[in-house]
Design an enzyme around this catalytic site. Structure first.
Site, mmCIF file in Angstrom:
data_model
loop_
_atom_site.group_PDB
_atom_site.id
_atom_site.type_symbol
_atom_site.label_atom_id
_atom_site.label_comp_id
_atom_site.label_asym_id
_atom_site.label_seq_id
_atom_site.Cartn_x
_atom_site.Cartn_y
_atom_site.Cartn_z
ATOM 1 N N GLN A 1 0.455 -1.061 -0.293
ATOM 2 C CA GLN A 1 0.077 -0.484 0.407
ATOM 3 C C GLN A 1 1.055 1.357 -0.053
ATOM 4 O O GLN A 1 1.444 1.077 0.537
ATOM 5 C CB GLN A 1 -1.286 0.325 1.604
ATOM 6 C CG GLN A 1 -1.773 1.514 1.270
ATOM 7 C CD GLN A 1 -2.789 0.974 2.392
ATOM 8 O OE1 GLN A 1 -1.836 0.820 3.760
ATOM 9 N NE2 GLN A 1 -3.854 1.312 2.766
ATOM 10 N N GLY A 2 0.637 1.981 -1.463
ATOM 11 C CA GLY A 2 1.211 3.606 -0.663
ATOM 12 C C GLY A 2 1.070 4.835 -1.071
ATOM 13 O O GLY A 2 0.691 5.702 -1.871
ATOM 14 N N TYR A 3 0.360 4.827 0.424
ATOM 15 C CA TYR A 3 -0.106 6.157 1.205
ATOM 16 C C TYR A 3 0.689 6.680 1.704
ATOM 17 O O TYR A 3 1.013 8.110 1.217
ATOM 18 C CB TYR A 3 -1.316 4.977 2.151
ATOM 19 C CG TYR A 3 -2.642 4.343 1.296
ATOM 20 C CD1 TYR A 3 -2.600 4.678 0.441
ATOM 21 C CD2 TYR A 3 -3.540 4.914 2.013
ATOM 22 C CE1 TYR A 3 -3.993 3.720 -0.452
ATOM 23 C CE2 TYR A 3 -5.090 4.318 1.568
ATOM 24 C CZ TYR A 3 -4.967 4.390 0.188
ATOM 25 O OH TYR A 3 -6.217 3.438 -0.248
ATOM 26 N N SER B 1 4.505 -1.656 3.672
ATOM 27 C CA SER B 1 4.231 -2.427 4.508
ATOM 28 C C SER B 1 4.402 -3.521 3.653
ATOM 29 O O SER B 1 3.810 -3.262 2.897
ATOM 30 C CB SER B 1 3.308 -3.319 5.855
ATOM 31 O OG SER B 1 3.708 -2.107 6.785
ATOM 32 N N GLU C 1 -10.214 -2.510 5.218
ATOM 33 C CA GLU C 1 -8.738 -2.700 6.178
ATOM 34 C C GLU C 1 -9.448 -2.942 7.660
ATOM 35 O O GLU C 1 -8.844 -3.871 8.383
ATOM 36 C CB GLU C 1 -7.825 -1.149 6.355
ATOM 37 C CG GLU C 1 -6.416 -1.851 6.759
ATOM 38 C CD GLU C 1 -5.412 -0.133 6.999
ATOM 39 O OE1 GLU C 1 -4.387 -0.489 7.581
ATOM 40 O OE2 GLU C 1 -6.095 0.659 6.508
ATOM 41 N N GLU D 1 -4.297 10.931 17.204
ATOM 42 C CA GLU D 1 -4.624 12.158 16.516
ATOM 43 C C GLU D 1 -5.862 12.365 15.818
ATOM 44 O O GLU D 1 -6.855 12.437 15.891
ATOM 45 C CB GLU D 1 -3.590 13.225 16.605
ATOM 46 C CG GLU D 1 -2.546 13.177 18.302
ATOM 47 C CD GLU D 1 -1.535 11.784 18.210
ATOM 48 O OE1 GLU D 1 -1.234 11.747 19.452
ATOM 49 O OE2 GLU D 1 -2.043 11.312 17.833
#
Length: 378
Positions: A126-128, A161, A244, A359
């Protein structure tokens, strides 16, 4: 016996039969902070699951799944965890990208990408998150331009990951020059085995490296590999985040219960249970875990669920070190060999940060669930 109970019994029986022979040694291997353990063997196990129809069970039958109900998926994940089966290696493709493509992808994308995910022939990451755009996902600066029928990608992703083991990455990139925040983002499917991609492992507190930095310097992907319309990436990315935090978290909670039971047993053995404060904290941990399960079964808001379990698990890690006593602060062997309690303490420090910091989760709950005014921005 109800159909769900019959399904649960089928899962339990299959796992008992097949987690044997060469696969028996995989019990309990892998998981957070331990993804390096027996990776190739776990990959072979997951392909064995696929060959017998036990991957992607919640997908519709027309896409290779079983069309399992929510209750059946819960039963599968719980029985899988109870059997101490190894941690899955294909969860990002199966549980995140697959459902995203089923709901938002084109027919061509489904035909190309879903079968290799189901068969565990292609792994995804996952490229976030990016430096400066971790929990604030709308601040991504990775950019992509469309030239001669291909997207060309430049930028950096971090905390990615299993990128070192994946063949593909779904990347949130800015495709509209001059756009800001949520506008102008696109959700691209990018192959990693190509020039212009560099993957650098990040060493964690546990001494292992399951997270990575991924650098894109002119990497490309076909124009058709955009999910949704160009510029609609924020909506697609939010859909992925919703998947997710689905029913698979109930399996995670079985692992949590196993960790808690081990701490109770240790406290009884080493006398820590004589301390009223320790007994109180263990009791609170048990009650908190029961609340987590109830919330998952009744559809707690995803942000509230993530906030709850991450703090619960972090607190359990702190309690584990306290119950272990002074010896728990020393590595079990040189140069840096950790026991289960030490690994739990160290890795759980990240629980309140990854997948959206606490947060950010509180802001989401305040603004989107409770309808409170948005936080002021400069």
């Amino acid at each position: 016996m109800s159909s769900v109970e019959e399904f649960r019994a089928e899962v339990r029986s299959w796992l008992k039969t097949h987690l044997s022979g060469s696969f028996a040694a995989l019990k309990g291997r892998g998981g957070p902070g331990r993804e390096h353990e027996a990776f190739d063997e776990r990959l072979a196990w997951e392909r064995h699951l696929a060959a017998h129809g036990w991957t992607c069970i919640g997908w519709p039958a027309e896409h290779g799944g079983r069309g399992a109900s929510t209750e059946e998926q819960i039963a599968f994940h719980e029985e899988y965890a109870l059997a101490d089966a190894p941690a899955r290696v294909n969860h990002i493709g199966e549980q995140l990208l697959g459902p995203t493509l089923i709901d938002h992808g084109t027919e061509e994308q489904k035909a190309r990408f879903l079968p290799p995910i189901r068969a565990v022939d292609e792994l995804w990451c996952q490229g976030y998150s990016e430096p400066g755009a971790g929990s604030d996902l709308a601040a991504v600066r990775t950019r992509a331009t469309l030239e001669d029928g291909r997207w060309t990608v430049h930028g950096q992703k971090t905390w990615t990951s299993l990128a070192h083991a994946a063949q593909w990455c779904f990347v949130l990139a800015r495709t509209r020059p001059g756009s800001r925040r949520h506008a102008g983002l696109s959700y691209l499917l990018v192959p990693l085995d190509q020039p212009g991609v560099e993957i650098r492992p990040i060493v964690q507190l546990t001494g292992t490296s399951e997270f990575n930095e991924v650098f894109f310097d002119g990497a490309t992907t076909p124009a058709a590999n955009v999910v949704g319309a160009p510029g609609d990436g924020w909506r697609i990315a939010m859909a992925t985040l919703g998947y997710e935090r689905g029913v698979s978290t109930l399996g995670q909670q079985v692992g949590f219960r196993r960790e808690l039971e081990a701490l109770v047993a240790l406290a009884r053995r080493n006398g820590a249970a004589a301390d009223p404060d320790v007994r109180d904290r263990l009791t609170r941990a048990w009650a908190g875990l029961a609340a987590l399960r109830a919330g998952a079964l009744h559809g707690t808001d995803p942000s509230a669920a993530k906030l709850h379990w991450s703090h619960w698990h972090r607190d359990l890690g702190e309690l584990a070190l306290e119950i272990g006593g002074p010896a728990a602060t020393l590595a079990t062997a040189a140069p840096y060999e950790l026991d289960e309690r030490q690994r739990l303490f160290l890795f759980s420090r990240a629980d309140t940060v990854y997948a959206g910091s606490s947060e950010i989760q509180r802001n989401i709950i305040a603004e989107r669930v409770l309808g409170l005014p948005k936080e002021p921005r400069p």
